[in-house]
Design a protein around this motif. Structure first.
Motif, PDB file in Angstrom:
ATOM      1  N   PRO A  36       1.015  -1.227  -0.180  1.00 53.87           N
ATOM      2  CA  PRO A  36       0.037   0.141   0.094  1.00 53.87           C
ATOM      3  C   PRO A  36       0.727   1.141   0.098  1.00 53.87           C
ATOM      4  O   PRO A  36       1.769   1.261   0.633  1.00 53.87           O
ATOM      5  CB  PRO A  36      -0.856  -0.092   1.436  1.00 53.87           C
ATOM      6  N   GLY A  37       0.292   2.297  -0.563  1.00 56.52           N
ATOM      7  CA  GLY A  37       0.997   3.430  -0.911  1.00 56.52           C
ATOM      8  C   GLY A  37       2.197   3.515  -1.766  1.00 56.52           C
ATOM      9  O   GLY A  37       2.816   4.461  -2.041  1.00 56.52           O
ATOM     10  N   GLY A  38       2.633   2.433  -2.497  1.00 47.16           N
ATOM     11  CA  GLY A  38       3.533   2.431  -3.455  1.00 47.16           C
ATOM     12  C   GLY A  38       2.940   3.027  -4.566  1.00 47.16           C
ATOM     13  O   GLY A  38       1.729   2.883  -4.862  1.00 47.16           O
ATOM     14  N   ASP A  39       3.718   3.541  -5.522  1.00 49.47           N
ATOM     15  CA  ASP A  39       3.307   4.132  -6.768  1.00 49.47           C
ATOM     16  C   ASP A  39       3.156   3.052  -7.834  1.00 49.47           C
ATOM     17  O   ASP A  39       4.460   2.570  -8.560  1.00 49.47           O
ATOM     18  CB  ASP A  39       4.358   5.297  -7.231  1.00 49.47           C
ATOM     19  N   HIS A  40       2.132   2.539  -7.951  1.00 45.82           N
ATOM     20  CA  HIS A  40       1.802   1.308  -8.711  1.00 45.82           C
ATOM     21  C   HIS A  40       1.651   1.765 -10.395  1.00 45.82           C
ATOM     22  O   HIS A  40       1.725   0.886 -11.139  1.00 45.82           O
ATOM     23  CB  HIS A  40       0.755   0.521  -8.566  1.00 45.82           C
ATOM     24  N   GLU A  41       1.819   2.912 -10.421  1.00 48.98           N
ATOM     25  CA  GLU A  41       1.974   3.504 -11.983  1.00 48.98           C
ATOM     26  C   GLU A  41       3.208   4.101 -12.318  1.00 48.98           C
ATOM     27  O   GLU A  41       3.311   4.441 -13.410  1.00 48.98           O
ATOM     28  CB  GLU A  41       0.589   4.488 -12.025  1.00 48.98           C
ATOM     29  N   ASP A  42       4.178   4.079 -11.526  1.00 48.52           N
ATOM     30  CA  ASP A  42       5.451   4.492 -11.764  1.00 48.52           C
ATOM     31  C   ASP A  42       6.341   3.532 -12.958  1.00 48.52           C
ATOM     32  O   ASP A  42       5.966   2.362 -13.112  1.00 48.52           O
ATOM     33  CB  ASP A  42       6.260   4.523 -10.524  1.00 48.52           C
ATOM     34  N   ALA A  43       7.049   3.844 -13.804  1.00 52.47           N
ATOM     35  CA  ALA A  43       7.630   3.359 -14.772  1.00 52.47           C
ATOM     36  C   ALA A  43       8.469   2.492 -14.367  1.00 52.47           C
ATOM     37  O   ALA A  43       8.439   1.135 -15.063  1.00 52.47           O
ATOM     38  CB  ALA A  43       8.259   4.229 -15.590  1.00 52.47           C
ATOM     39  N   THR A  44       9.095   2.310 -13.212  1.00 50.00           N
ATOM     40  CA  THR A  44      10.024   1.214 -12.857  1.00 50.00           C
ATOM     41  C   THR A  44       9.085   0.273 -12.417  1.00 50.00           C
ATOM     42  O   THR A  44       9.356  -1.199 -12.541  1.00 50.00           O
ATOM     43  CB  THR A  44      10.832   1.962 -11.425  1.00 50.00           C
ATOM     44  N   ALA A  45       8.040   0.493 -11.343  1.00 50.99           N
ATOM     45  CA  ALA A  45       7.165  -0.584 -11.326  1.00 50.99           C
ATOM     46  C   ALA A  45       6.380  -1.301 -12.197  1.00 50.99           C
ATOM     47  O   ALA A  45       6.556  -2.685 -12.189  1.00 50.99           O
ATOM     48  CB  ALA A  45       5.957   0.166 -10.103  1.00 50.99           C
ATOM     49  N   LEU A  46       6.024  -0.508 -13.343  1.00 54.01           N
ATOM     50  CA  LEU A  46       5.517  -1.347 -14.598  1.00 54.01           C
ATOM     51  C   LEU A  46       6.571  -1.998 -15.184  1.00 54.01           C
ATOM     52  O   LEU A  46       6.150  -3.500 -15.599  1.00 54.01           O
ATOM     53  CB  LEU A  46       4.903  -0.118 -15.186  1.00 54.01           C
ATOM     54  N   ALA A  47       7.739  -1.850 -15.256  1.00 53.61           N
ATOM     55  CA  ALA A  47       8.784  -2.613 -15.676  1.00 53.61           C
ATOM     56  C   ALA A  47       9.006  -3.792 -14.912  1.00 53.61           C
ATOM     57  O   ALA A  47       9.248  -4.945 -15.356  1.00 53.61           O
ATOM     58  CB  ALA A  47       9.959  -1.702 -15.896  1.00 53.61           C
ATOM     59  N   ALA A  48       8.912  -3.639 -13.629  1.00 57.21           N
ATOM     60  CA  ALA A  48       9.026  -4.850 -12.776  1.00 57.21           C
ATOM     61  C   ALA A  48       8.152  -5.780 -12.789  1.00 57.21           C
ATOM     62  O   ALA A  48       8.336  -7.296 -12.936  1.00 57.21           O
ATOM     63  CB  ALA A  48       9.256  -4.341 -11.218  1.00 57.21           C
ATOM     64  N   ALA A  49       7.014  -5.324 -13.028  1.00 57.60           N
ATOM     65  CA  ALA A  49       5.733  -6.354 -13.267  1.00 57.60           C
ATOM     66  C   ALA A  49       6.040  -7.037 -14.540  1.00 57.60           C
ATOM     67  O   ALA A  49       5.663  -8.229 -14.496  1.00 57.60           O
ATOM     68  CB  ALA A  49       4.414  -5.438 -13.249  1.00 57.60           C
ATOM     69  N   ARG A  50       6.381  -6.254 -15.505  1.00 58.07           N
ATOM     70  CA  ARG A  50       6.539  -6.817 -17.076  1.00 58.07           C
ATOM     71  C   ARG A  50       7.988  -7.907 -16.817  1.00 58.07           C
ATOM     72  O   ARG A  50       7.932  -8.709 -17.622  1.00 58.07           O
ATOM     73  CB  ARG A  50       6.669  -6.046 -17.972  1.00 58.07           C
ATOM     74  N   SER A  51       8.560  -7.812 -15.977  1.00 60.43           N
ATOM     75  CA  SER A  51       9.878  -8.585 -15.904  1.00 60.43           C
ATOM     76  C   SER A  51       9.340 -10.007 -15.031  1.00 60.43           C
ATOM     77  O   SER A  51      10.511 -10.864 -15.079  1.00 60.43           O
ATOM     78  CB  SER A  51      10.799  -7.950 -15.059  1.00 60.43           C
ATOM     79  N   CYS A  52       8.371 -10.315 -14.704  1.00 55.24           N
ATOM     80  CA  CYS A  52       8.150 -11.450 -14.036  1.00 55.24           C
ATOM     81  C   CYS A  52       8.174 -12.739 -14.646  1.00 55.24           C
ATOM     82  O   CYS A  52       7.597 -12.657 -15.846  1.00 55.24           O
ATOM     83  CB  CYS A  52       6.648 -11.364 -13.395  1.00 55.24           C
ATOM     84  N   PRO A  53       8.805 -13.674 -14.444  1.00 57.77           N
ATOM     85  CA  PRO A  53       9.350 -14.680 -15.143  1.00 57.77           C
ATOM     86  C   PRO A  53       8.142 -15.695 -15.335  1.00 57.77           C
ATOM     87  O   PRO A  53       8.236 -16.832 -16.237  1.00 57.77           O
ATOM     88  CB  PRO A  53      10.437 -15.461 -14.399  1.00 57.77           C
ATOM     89  N   VAL A  54       7.315 -15.488 -14.280  1.00 61.74           N
ATOM     90  CA  VAL A  54       6.026 -16.662 -14.795  1.00 61.74           C
ATOM     91  C   VAL A  54       4.710 -15.810 -14.854  1.00 61.74           C
ATOM     92  O   VAL A  54       3.619 -16.186 -15.010  1.00 61.74           O
ATOM     93  CB  VAL A  54       5.875 -17.393 -13.416  1.00 61.74           C
ATOM     94  N   ALA A  55       4.730 -14.543 -15.247  1.00 61.83           N
ATOM     95  CA  ALA A  55       3.744 -13.416 -15.667  1.00 61.83           C
ATOM     96  C   ALA A  55       2.836 -13.473 -14.388  1.00 61.83           C
ATOM     97  O   ALA A  55       1.527 -13.461 -14.839  1.00 61.83           O
ATOM     98  CB  ALA A  55       3.062 -13.883 -16.876  1.00 61.83           C
ATOM     99  N   ALA A  56       2.982 -13.505 -13.259  1.00 61.71           N
ATOM    100  CA  ALA A  56       2.228 -13.284 -12.402  1.00 61.71           C
ATOM    101  C   ALA A  56       1.661 -11.934 -12.046  1.00 61.71           C
ATOM    102  O   ALA A  56       0.718 -11.706 -11.227  1.00 61.71           O
ATOM    103  CB  ALA A  56       2.972 -13.926 -10.760  1.00 61.71           C
ATOM    104  N   LEU A  57       2.069 -10.912 -12.711  1.00 61.27           N
ATOM    105  CA  LEU A  57       1.908  -9.638 -12.751  1.00 61.27           C
ATOM    106  C   LEU A  57       1.565  -8.798 -14.084  1.00 61.27           C
ATOM    107  O   LEU A  57       2.433  -9.503 -15.017  1.00 61.27           O
ATOM    108  CB  LEU A  57       2.888  -8.511 -12.079  1.00 61.27           C
ATOM    109  N   ARG A  58       0.677  -8.096 -14.274  1.00 53.79           N
ATOM    110  CA  ARG A  58       0.325  -7.540 -15.497  1.00 53.79           C
ATOM    111  C   ARG A  58      -0.081  -6.073 -15.310  1.00 53.79           C
ATOM    112  O   ARG A  58      -0.640  -5.942 -14.450  1.00 53.79           O
ATOM    113  CB  ARG A  58      -0.908  -8.527 -15.870  1.00 53.79           C
ATOM    114  N   ALA A  59       0.639  -5.522 -16.242  1.00 52.43           N
ATOM    115  CA  ALA A  59       0.413  -4.056 -16.354  1.00 52.43           C
ATOM    116  C   ALA A  59      -0.743  -3.670 -17.171  1.00 52.43           C
ATOM    117  O   ALA A  59      -0.919  -4.498 -18.241  1.00 52.43           O
ATOM    118  CB  ALA A  59       1.747  -3.394 -16.858  1.00 52.43           C
TER     119      ALA A  59
END
Length: 61
Positions: A36-59
């Motif tokens: 909570p409180g993290g910037d979930h729309e930040d470019a770094t967070a979105l890049a981190a989500a896209r880097s998930c090796p099992v696609a558990a996160l989706r932008a």
């Protein structure tokens, strides 16, 4: 854009947490959680989500 967690898919690799620790946390149970409180729309967070090796996160828009 925002980040969506796909339940049951996380394997606890921690790539997202390593890239954006202010947004993601892998708990002792090996599951990722959006902090909570993290910037979930930040470019770094979105890049981190896209880097998930099992696609558990989706932008999403």
């Amino acid at each position: 854009m925002s980040i969506e967690l796909i339940p049951g898919r996380c394997e606890g690799h921690g790539v997202c947490e390593a890239i954006a620790p202010e947004v993601f946390q892998v708990d002792d149970d090996g599951m990722v959680h959006l902090l909570p409180g993290g910037d979930h729309e930040d470019a770094t967070a979105l890049a981190a989500a896209r880097s998930c090796p099992v696609a558990a996160l989706r932008a999403t828009s």
